[in-house]
Design a protein around this motif. Structure first.
Motif, short mmCIF file in Angstrom:
data_model
loop_
_atom_site.label_atom_id
_atom_site.label_comp_id
_atom_site.label_asym_id
_atom_site.label_seq_id
_atom_site.Cartn_x
_atom_site.Cartn_y
_atom_site.Cartn_z
N UNK A 95 18.00 3.53 12.59
CA UNK A 95 16.65 2.63 12.20
C UNK A 95 16.53 2.51 10.67
N UNK A 96 16.23 1.32 10.07
CA UNK A 96 15.74 1.24 8.85
C UNK A 96 14.32 0.71 9.15
N UNK A 97 13.55 1.27 8.60
CA UNK A 97 11.97 1.14 8.55
C UNK A 97 11.43 0.40 7.15
N UNK A 98 11.16 -0.66 7.36
CA UNK A 98 10.44 -1.47 5.85
C UNK A 98 8.97 -1.34 5.93
N UNK A 99 8.51 -0.79 4.88
CA UNK A 99 7.10 -0.50 4.85
C UNK A 99 6.74 -1.34 3.35
N UNK A 100 5.89 -2.09 3.64
CA UNK A 100 5.06 -2.83 2.39
C UNK A 100 4.46 -1.98 1.57
N UNK A 101 4.71 -2.03 0.25
CA UNK A 101 4.23 -1.36 -0.79
C UNK A 101 4.28 -2.48 -2.14
N UNK A 102 3.38 -1.68 -2.95
CA UNK A 102 3.37 -2.57 -4.11
C UNK A 102 4.11 -1.86 -5.47
N UNK A 103 4.51 -2.66 -6.33
CA UNK A 103 5.16 -2.32 -7.65
C UNK A 103 6.38 -1.23 -7.08
#
Length: 117
Positions: free
Chosen positions: A46-54
């Motif tokens: 699994x690849x987890x994509x997690x929202x982040x800034x910069x």
């Protein structure tokens, strides 16, 4: 031991998810609202994509997708080019036929097949 998952921080979860599904055949296995997505490959990693800034990955950071042969590498390259993705052509590199493409998530993806195996 089996790799279960890899977490990637990205600024745009939806665009990165769409890109990985469209070109690399990953399948959605869950969603955490607009801030997270879970994608699986043929081996159930699994690849987890997690929202982040910069988000800024080091220049050498990349994930890789192995193709069965030169024809598949070339076909994926051409598909990306035809869709307007700015990607340099495949080349022989380190015993493989390889190209690198930037993802909407800010990380690089390597596409390759091993030569002479």
């Amino acid at each position: 031991m089996k790799l279960d998952h890899l977490n990637l921080s990205v600024e745009d979860v939806a665009a990165t998810q769409t890109f990985l599904q469209k070109y690399f055949g990953l399948r959605s296995v869950g969603q955490g609202g607009v801030n997270m997505a879970f994608l699986s490959d043929d081996n159930h990693s699994v690849i987890t994509l997690m929202k982040a800034k910069n988000v800024r990955y080091p220049d050498s950071f990349h994930i890789g997708f192995v193709q069965p042969g030169v024809e598949q590498v070339n076909a994926l390259y051409q598909r990306l080019k035809d869709d307007g993705v700015d990607v340099p052509p495949p080349q022989k590199l380190h015993g493989s036929w390889t190209f690198y493409v930037p993802s909407p998530g800010g990380f690089t993806i390597e596409v390759q097949c091993w030569l002479g195996q």
